[in-house]
Design a protein around this motif. Structure first.
Motif: not given
Length: 304
Positions: A103-114, A139-141, A146-154, A158-161
């Motif tokens: 990838s020519t740009v950093p990977l934007e990775v959403y995941c838990s701290d664990m 980090s994700v909740p 809830a959270f939104e991701i830049p570049g992913i419109a509309d 929502y995440s839970h353990a």
């Protein structure tokens, strides 16, 4: 909302490379009415151009080559993948990150701290990728926030353990922590339609039940048909629940659980090569059909 199943199989896919079980051997010989499956991953978009990847399986390269909508459109190097959400840190859900290192740009990775901890220690993929495209971790909740991701419109997530085990290489393998495994709801903001994605689901906790009830479509754990499936197949003595997967059959199993959700579309994903539901002519598959429970396959498209 557009959903593409890139891979519907559990770890190892179907057939598994070194497996000579009843199903794998028959599929290779053309004696089983079933489809080949790569390892579990999906991608979601609201516009068909910008895609959110859920998990990066070891089969990611072939999965992307099979999906035209996510392939390069602009310039010499490009991708429709705008960000990645990791459900857990298992090998079959994360190894594909190495295939994305160009990838020519950093990977934007959403995941838990664990998960981040595992991927910087016991299985240090994030550290390795620092020598290539690098990773931006978000980090994700774990409480259903809830959270939104830049570049992913509309789309809003929502995440839970979920209750689960960390991978064998995790520093806390025998000490479960919230965030070792998560479930994610993807909501299209404009329509309010919701998909619940949980490929690893060992227990239907109250918050999980409510989230499933609120979703229009459930794309959930279909790993095993029965609790002692691996033992009956002559593979190992591990039980489904010990591996963090609720089997479909039996009292309290997934089929019984899903009876409560009459108005939801129900689809099983992350299906192990030993699971008889892969055989389209099996009595187990017919039972799922009678319950209006679908079985995911590579290339399956869902529109909500």
């Amino acid at each position: 909302m557009k959903v593409r199943v890139l891979g519907a199989g559990a770890g190892g896919g179907f057939p598994q490379w070194n497996c000579n079980c009843y199903q794998c051997s028959r599929l290779r010989r053309g004696e089983l009415r079933a489809s080949y499956r790569t390892q579990s991953s999906i991608t979601v978009s609201s516009d068909g151009y910008n895609w959110l990847l859920f998990n990066a399986s070891p089969d990611i390269r072939s999965q992307l080559e099979a999906f035209t909508a996510i392939q390069p459109r602009h310039g010499v190097r490009d991708s429709g993948i705008k960000a990645i959400v990791l459900i857990d840190s298992q090998i079959d859900h994360t190894t594909g990150l190495l295939m994305l290192r160009e990838s020519t740009v950093p990977l934007e990775v959403y995941c838990s701290d664990m998960v981040r901890q595992d991927l910087t220690s016991g299985f240090p993929l994030f550290n390795m990728l620092e020598h290539y495209c690098t990773v931006n971790h978000h980090s994700v909740p774990l409480d259903g926030g809830a959270f939104e991701i830049p570049g992913i419109a509309d789309l809003r997530l929502y995440s839970h353990a979920l209750k689960s085990k960390a991978p064998p290489y995790s520093p806390h393998r025998h000490d479960a922590h919230p965030g070792d495994n998560i479930g994610v709801t993807i909501e299209q903001i404009s329509s309010g339609r919701r998909l619940y994605y949980a490929p690893g689901l060992g227990e239907i906790e109250p918050h999980v039940f409510q989230t499933m009830n609120d979703a229009d479509c459930l794309l959930i754990d279909g790993t095993f048909w029965q609790h002692d499936e691996m033992s009956k197949a002559g593979i190992c003595e591990k039980l489904a629940l010990e591996m963090g997967h609720l089997p479909q059959s039996g009292h309290g199993g997934m089929i019984e659980t899903l009876k409560a959700f009459e108005n939801n579309r129900k689809i099983l994903i992350h299906i192990n090569n030993t699971n008889p539901i892969l055989n389209e002519d099996s009595s187990e598959r017919k039972q799922l059909n009678a319950e209006r429970i679908e079985v995911a396959y590579d290339g399956m498209e869902i529109e909500l």
